[in-house]
Design a protein around this motif. Structure first.
Motif, short mmCIF file in Angstrom:
data_model
loop_
_atom_site.label_atom_id
_atom_site.label_comp_id
_atom_site.label_asym_id
_atom_site.label_seq_id
_atom_site.Cartn_x
_atom_site.Cartn_y
_atom_site.Cartn_z
N PHE A 150 0.95 -1.20 0.00
CA PHE A 150 0.12 0.07 0.00
C PHE A 150 0.73 1.18 0.07
O PHE A 150 0.55 2.21 -0.68
CB PHE A 150 -0.95 0.07 1.32
CG PHE A 150 -2.36 -0.52 1.00
CD1 PHE A 150 -3.19 0.42 0.24
CD2 PHE A 150 -2.83 -1.65 1.31
CE1 PHE A 150 -4.50 -0.09 0.00
CE2 PHE A 150 -4.10 -2.11 1.13
CZ PHE A 150 -4.85 -1.34 0.36
N ASN A 151 1.79 1.33 0.71
CA ASN A 151 2.88 2.50 0.62
C ASN A 151 3.48 2.83 -0.35
O ASN A 151 3.77 3.86 -0.77
CB ASN A 151 3.82 2.17 2.11
CG ASN A 151 3.17 2.13 3.49
OD1 ASN A 151 1.87 2.59 3.37
ND2 ASN A 151 3.79 1.63 4.31
N ASN A 185 0.81 5.24 -2.16
CA ASN A 185 0.21 6.14 -1.55
C ASN A 185 0.84 7.05 -0.68
O ASN A 185 2.09 6.76 0.06
CB ASN A 185 -0.96 5.63 -0.52
CG ASN A 185 -1.93 4.82 -1.29
OD1 ASN A 185 -3.03 5.65 -1.78
ND2 ASN A 185 -1.91 3.47 -1.21
N LYS A 240 0.60 6.89 4.62
CA LYS A 240 1.44 5.48 4.80
C LYS A 240 0.65 4.79 5.96
O LYS A 240 0.25 5.16 7.07
CB LYS A 240 2.83 5.77 5.34
CG LYS A 240 3.68 6.63 4.32
CD LYS A 240 3.59 5.97 3.03
CE LYS A 240 4.70 6.78 1.85
NZ LYS A 240 4.48 6.12 0.65
N LEU A 241 0.98 3.43 5.90
CA LEU A 241 0.44 2.55 6.99
C LEU A 241 1.67 2.35 7.75
O LEU A 241 2.81 1.74 7.15
CB LEU A 241 -0.11 1.30 6.34
CG LEU A 241 -1.51 1.57 5.55
CD1 LEU A 241 -1.86 0.18 4.83
CD2 LEU A 241 -2.76 1.60 6.51
N VAL A 299 -6.36 3.24 1.23
CA VAL A 299 -5.71 3.25 2.27
C VAL A 299 -6.53 3.11 3.67
O VAL A 299 -6.57 2.36 4.47
CB VAL A 299 -4.67 4.28 2.78
CG1 VAL A 299 -3.94 4.10 3.81
CG2 VAL A 299 -3.53 4.20 1.55
N ASP A 314 -0.89 9.62 8.40
CA ASP A 314 -0.71 8.01 8.22
C ASP A 314 -1.46 7.38 9.21
O ASP A 314 -2.34 8.12 10.23
CB ASP A 314 0.73 7.96 8.70
CG ASP A 314 1.55 8.69 7.77
OD1 ASP A 314 1.59 8.71 6.43
OD2 ASP A 314 3.02 9.02 8.08
#
Length: 220
Positions: free
Chosen positions: A165-166, A169, A172-173, A194, A215
């Motif tokens: 995912f990061n 996008n 951030k996770l 996200v 985030d």
């Protein structure tokens, strides 16, 4: 899609985080660029060479035995023998997955470390190592899901899913608790989802998800 005619000078193509671009060439070849990718091409009547400077790209090559199509990444060479293939370049690691046709993979550090790939073969290479594994059509389709704006996780660890995912996008996770990094998840998501993903992590896995700025911080 953007069309470009063969010209002797190099051309540079770049996508931002979350970007996706399709490039069509006069010879019938096509390249799709994934998120945060930089690609340099040199297409002439005598040579067809592409340098993947960073990121990930999917190649659909119009084969021409007299004019090989060569992809260079981390000094490794991928030579088309009539094929569709994926190349992903991460820091210190290169992956080549063959979908259709054949390619030859050559490692720069050892002439003996070369491989002729068949469909389903995946090469993983570093600066000093190289090994070939096999993947199912389903696994390859999951790896290529970004072409359709999707991410597919099949018992992927939470740490790896967050890292994927990061890539796509600016939000951030962040896995703040190592104890949850190895938990696994199954599902299909849009690359930009996200917040829905964070909500599922909270509701399905019962984890704590805290918004910090843009985030999401995940912990037990």
């Amino acid at each position: 899609a953007t069309g470009y005619f063969m010209q002797p000078q190099d051309r540079v193509f770049q996508t931002p985080v979350g970007g996706h671009e399709s490039i069509a060439f006069a010879d019938g070849s096509r390249i799709e660029l994934s998120t945060d990718t930089v690609l340099r091409t040199r297409m002439t009547t005598a040579m067809r060479t592409v340098w993947l400077e960073k990121g990930e790209a999917y190649f659909q090559v119009k084969h021409d035995a007299a004019h090989p199509f060569v992809v260079i990444a981390e000094n490794h060479r991928i030579t088309d023998l009539g094929t569709k293939f994926l190349v992903r370049r991460d820091p210190g690691r290169l992956e080549v997955a063959l979908v259709e046709g054949r390619v030859r993979f050559d490692a720069p550090h050892s002439p003996s470390q070369s491989a002729l790939l068949a469909p389903g073969d995946v090469v993983t290479a570093t600066t000093s190592t190289m090994f070939v594994t096999r993947e199912t059509k389903k696994s390859l389709a999951s790896e290529l899901a970004w072409r359709h704006g999707a991410l597919i996780f099949d018992n992927m660890t939470l740490a790896d899913a967050a890292a994927e995912f990061n890539r796509y996008n600016s939000r951030k996770l962040i896995i703040a608790d190592p104890a949850v990094a190895g938990m696994t998840i199954v599902g299909k998501f849009r690359t930009g989802d996200v917040e829905p993903f964070a909500r599922i992590i909270r509701n399905v896995l019962g984890l704590n998800v805290e918004a910090k700025g843009d985030d999401f911080v995940i912990s037990r």
